[in-house]
Design a protein around this motif. Sequence first.
Motif, PDB file in Angstrom:
ATOM      1  N   GLN A 209      40.491 118.707 -15.317  1.00 35.72           N
ATOM      2  CA  GLN A 209      41.038 117.610 -16.124  1.00 35.72           C
ATOM      3  C   GLN A 209      40.301 116.277 -15.909  1.00 35.72           C
ATOM      4  O   GLN A 209      40.815 115.224 -16.256  1.00 35.72           O
ATOM      5  CB  GLN A 209      42.529 117.421 -15.837  1.00 35.72           C
ATOM      6  N   GLU A 210      39.099 116.339 -15.374  1.00 36.26           N
ATOM      7  CA  GLU A 210      38.321 115.117 -15.173  1.00 36.26           C
ATOM      8  C   GLU A 210      37.557 114.758 -16.437  1.00 36.26           C
ATOM      9  O   GLU A 210      36.937 115.611 -17.070  1.00 36.26           O
ATOM     10  CB  GLU A 210      37.344 115.290 -14.009  1.00 36.26           C
ATOM     11  N   LYS A 211      37.589 113.474 -16.811  1.00 38.89           N
ATOM     12  CA  LYS A 211      36.854 112.992 -17.980  1.00 38.89           C
ATOM     13  C   LYS A 211      35.462 112.542 -17.526  1.00 38.89           C
ATOM     14  O   LYS A 211      35.336 111.552 -16.801  1.00 38.89           O
ATOM     15  CB  LYS A 211      37.599 111.843 -18.650  1.00 38.89           C
ATOM     16  N   VAL A 212      34.449 113.262 -17.969  1.00 39.25           N
ATOM     17  CA  VAL A 212      33.082 112.945 -17.544  1.00 39.25           C
ATOM     18  C   VAL A 212      32.386 112.007 -18.520  1.00 39.25           C
ATOM     19  O   VAL A 212      31.389 111.357 -18.176  1.00 39.25           O
ATOM     20  CB  VAL A 212      32.253 114.235 -17.366  1.00 39.25           C
ATOM     21  N   ILE A 213      32.882 111.928 -19.751  1.00 40.72           N
ATOM     22  CA  ILE A 213      32.348 111.022 -20.768  1.00 40.72           C
ATOM     23  C   ILE A 213      33.545 110.420 -21.504  1.00 40.72           C
ATOM     24  O   ILE A 213      34.487 111.127 -21.849  1.00 40.72           O
ATOM     25  CB  ILE A 213      31.419 111.762 -21.751  1.00 40.72           C
ATOM     26  N   ILE A 214      33.513 109.107 -21.754  1.00 40.75           N
ATOM     27  CA  ILE A 214      34.596 108.417 -22.440  1.00 40.75           C
ATOM     28  C   ILE A 214      34.107 107.907 -23.796  1.00 40.75           C
ATOM     29  O   ILE A 214      33.061 107.253 -23.877  1.00 40.75           O
ATOM     30  CB  ILE A 214      35.112 107.220 -21.612  1.00 40.75           C
ATOM     31  N   GLN A 215      34.865 108.226 -24.854  1.00 42.36           N
ATOM     32  CA  GLN A 215      34.500 107.789 -26.194  1.00 42.36           C
ATOM     33  C   GLN A 215      34.369 106.264 -26.250  1.00 42.36           C
ATOM     34  O   GLN A 215      35.207 105.532 -25.750  1.00 42.36           O
ATOM     35  CB  GLN A 215      35.574 108.256 -27.198  1.00 42.36           C
ATOM     36  N   GLY A 216      33.267 105.792 -26.856  1.00 41.34           N
ATOM     37  CA  GLY A 216      33.038 104.360 -26.999  1.00 41.34           C
ATOM     38  C   GLY A 216      32.183 103.749 -25.914  1.00 41.34           C
ATOM     39  O   GLY A 216      31.657 102.640 -26.084  1.00 41.34           O
ATOM     40  N   ASP A 217      32.040 104.444 -24.771  1.00 40.05           N
ATOM     41  CA  ASP A 217      31.203 103.920 -23.696  1.00 40.05           C
ATOM     42  C   ASP A 217      29.721 104.006 -24.059  1.00 40.05           C
ATOM     43  O   ASP A 217      29.320 104.814 -24.908  1.00 40.05           O
ATOM     44  CB  ASP A 217      31.432 104.705 -22.397  1.00 40.05           C
ATOM     45  N   ALA A 218      28.917 103.181 -23.398  1.00 39.54           N
ATOM     46  CA  ALA A 218      27.463 103.298 -23.546  1.00 39.54           C
ATOM     47  C   ALA A 218      27.018 104.541 -22.780  1.00 39.54           C
ATOM     48  O   ALA A 218      27.572 104.871 -21.728  1.00 39.54           O
ATOM     49  CB  ALA A 218      26.776 102.059 -23.001  1.00 39.54           C
ATOM     50  N   GLY A 219      26.040 105.238 -23.316  1.00 40.30           N
ATOM     51  CA  GLY A 219      25.598 106.486 -22.682  1.00 40.30           C
ATOM     52  C   GLY A 219      24.188 106.390 -22.146  1.00 40.30           C
ATOM     53  O   GLY A 219      23.280 105.949 -22.849  1.00 40.30           O
ATOM     54  N   ASP A 220      23.995 106.798 -20.886  1.00 40.86           N
ATOM     55  CA  ASP A 220      22.648 106.799 -20.322  1.00 40.86           C
ATOM     56  C   ASP A 220      22.306 108.127 -19.669  1.00 40.86           C
ATOM     57  O   ASP A 220      21.355 108.223 -18.905  1.00 40.86           O
ATOM     58  CB  ASP A 220      22.483 105.659 -19.317  1.00 40.86           C
ATOM     59  N   PHE A 221      23.092 109.181 -19.975  1.00 42.48           N
ATOM     60  CA  PHE A 221      22.787 110.508 -19.450  1.00 42.48           C
ATOM     61  C   PHE A 221      23.437 111.569 -20.327  1.00 42.48           C
ATOM     62  O   PHE A 221      24.334 111.277 -21.134  1.00 42.48           O
ATOM     63  CB  PHE A 221      23.290 110.656 -18.000  1.00 42.48           C
TER      64      PHE A 221
END
Length: 377
Positions: A221-233
């Motif tokens: 249940q861990e969120k590894v990517i959050i919608q709206g965040d900047a992505g660098d990986f």
Amino acid sequence: GDGRFSAHQPLAKDRAGTGLPQALSRPEAMDGLDALKISEDKKKYIVDLLNPVLEEMVAECIHRMPQDPVPFMLQWLEQKKVTDDDKLLSPEEKDRLAQENKNLESEINRVKSQMQECAKLAAGDTKKDDEEEEEEDDEDDEPPADFEKQMPNKARQSVSAEAYGQWNQKKAFVPQVIPKSDDQKERLKQVLGKSFMFANLEDNDLGIIVGAMKEVTVKAQEKVIIQGDAGDFLLVIESGDFDCLVGDKVVKTCGSGDVFGELALLYNCPRAATVQSKGASVCWQLDRDTFSNIVKEAAQKKRDRYDSFLAKVPLLSSMDAYERSQLADVLKVESFGDGQVVMSQGEVGTKFHIVEEGVAFANKNGQQVMEYGVGDY
């Protein structure tokens, strides 16, 4: 002598029979200006430059009889300027401008195809056929429903591209190297082999990717990517399952070998979805620089190579640029020697072939029934 033409000045004879006054000859025009108290230079300017344009414009205006003559004359003058400038261009300059226009059209079409890609991803449609397409395109994250609306209505701004030029010159790329055990390297190669994004990389490029990736252990249940965040990986799944959520809606579930998070790297945009693990999982993380310099560049070269080729295949002619780019991503090149068998009659078919180079023949029951050339399938 009051600075106006005489009311009794005769019009030139209507030589063309149009009913419109025709241009005076130069001596006649000069005679008509004698009454004006202006210099000879100005008289010459009126006769040689001003009169020809005005006469032509007025004649066209009388012929067309627009309801509002002012906008008509402005448009006529603009068009005449373009036409006259075009006449001054040399054949070489015309060819150069035509090539520049062609390049601009190509760039616009490329960006439009990227916009179509984002729009399709934004649809979030859960119909069966779209789910099947998502399975084939397992590398694409689903962007939020308002993803396309956030884009200005200009083709070159359909995606947020990184700037180029003297403000953002491409620096020499030095990949990071994260130490790994032989067991980790072997596991990672097996995982990357399941993803078409990495499976077709050359050995040297694959070695750079393996060296740069970092193992990440994920809790349930861990969120590894959050919608709206900047992505660098981006992340490649080794084990476990992950839900991709747009808002509170699960739009896709990813499993071993799937890639997520690459959309933000491809288009330099915010995260399109939240990705949450369903249970304890293991992923491999790849940074933006390595992705852009190795994977993205290789994928773009492959797309460019096959896009025009696929557009010429009759069976695929109805596909748009987005669909062709997705097909180009999964194409694998197979080379065959002279006389080598590509497939055999009666065997179970698992591949679809398109001839890129050379000629092939189909034999049925020992008799040749078909010949295939470039673009045939």
